[in-house]
Design a protein around this motif. Structure first.
Motif, PDB file in Angstrom:
ATOM      1  N   LYS A  13       1.011  -1.118   0.198  1.00 26.95           N
ATOM      2  CA  LYS A  13       0.006   0.041  -0.003  1.00 26.95           C
ATOM      3  C   LYS A  13       0.939   1.173   0.156  1.00 26.95           C
ATOM      4  CE  LYS A  13      -3.667  -2.556   2.086  1.00 26.95           C
ATOM      5  NZ  LYS A  13      -4.740  -2.668   3.216  1.00 26.95           N
ATOM      6  N   ILE A  14       0.919   1.943  -1.089  1.00 28.39           N
ATOM      7  CA  ILE A  14       1.796   3.220  -1.170  1.00 28.39           C
ATOM      8  C   ILE A  14       0.904   4.163  -1.603  1.00 28.39           C
ATOM      9  CG2 ILE A  14       3.507   1.693  -2.191  1.00 28.39           C
ATOM     10  CD1 ILE A  14       2.974   2.777  -4.995  1.00 28.39           C
ATOM     11  N   TRP A  15       1.467   5.590  -1.464  1.00 35.87           N
ATOM     12  CA  TRP A  15       0.901   6.780  -1.716  1.00 35.87           C
ATOM     13  C   TRP A  15       1.482   7.389  -3.210  1.00 35.87           C
ATOM     14  CZ3 TRP A  15      -3.341   8.557   0.891  1.00 35.87           C
ATOM     15  CH2 TRP A  15      -3.485   7.899   1.991  1.00 35.87           C
ATOM     16  N   ILE A  16       0.666   7.760  -4.141  1.00 30.06           N
ATOM     17  CA  ILE A  16       1.218   8.425  -5.252  1.00 30.06           C
ATOM     18  C   ILE A  16       0.652   9.850  -5.287  1.00 30.06           C
ATOM     19  CG2 ILE A  16       1.615   8.511  -7.589  1.00 30.06           C
ATOM     20  CD1 ILE A  16       1.382   5.395  -7.631  1.00 30.06           C
ATOM     21  N   ASN A  17       1.540  11.030  -5.086  1.00 27.54           N
ATOM     22  CA  ASN A  17       0.971  12.291  -5.173  1.00 27.54           C
ATOM     23  C   ASN A  17      -0.305  12.590  -4.131  1.00 27.54           C
ATOM     24  OD1 ASN A  17       3.041  12.980  -7.150  1.00 27.54           O
ATOM     25  ND2 ASN A  17       1.697  12.517  -8.854  1.00 27.54           N
ATOM     26  N   GLY A  18      -0.250  11.761  -2.995  1.00 33.28           N
ATOM     27  CA  GLY A  18      -1.189  12.183  -2.140  1.00 33.28           C
ATOM     28  C   GLY A  18      -2.308  11.038  -2.452  1.00 33.28           C
ATOM     29  N   SER A  19      -2.585  10.323  -3.100  1.00 32.25           N
ATOM     30  CA  SER A  19      -3.489   9.310  -3.353  1.00 32.25           C
ATOM     31  C   SER A  19      -3.246   7.807  -3.140  1.00 32.25           C
ATOM     32  CB  SER A  19      -4.036   9.523  -4.686  1.00 32.25           C
ATOM     33  OG  SER A  19      -4.558  10.527  -5.213  1.00 32.25           O
TER      34      SER A  19
END
Length: 94
Positions: A13-19
């Protein structure tokens, strides 16, 4: 050394540009960005969008900020749970 084989699908579970985004741990950050539908890691000095070209770290076009560290190569980093990825398009710069 990786703790699992190339076919093992462990969710990261990662975050890309805040999403939030679900990737797998055998996926590079560049691949996760492609699946996220973000084909831009940064902008050239003339404002042109850039993304991974060579896929092996030579061209340096895939630079992103990962967990606050600038100039990380998206094609060379594997996704890990909790990873925060920001591209230059978010205004945070790389």
């Amino acid at each position: 050394m990786r703790e699992h084989g190339p076919d093992t699908k462990i969710i990261a579970k990662i975050w890309i540009n805040g999403s939030p985004f679900e990737a797998t741990t055998n996926m590079t950050v560049a691949a996760a960005l492609m699946r996220y539908d973000n084909m831009q890691t940064r902008q050239s000095v003339s404002g042109q969008p850039r993304f991974a070209v060579c896929g092996m770290g030579v061209c340096q076009e895939c630079r992103v900020r990962i967990n606050g560290q600038s100039h990380k190569l998206a094609c060379q980093e594997y996704c890990r749970s909790g990873m925060v990825i920001n591209t230059e398009t978010t205004g945070l710069g790389v």
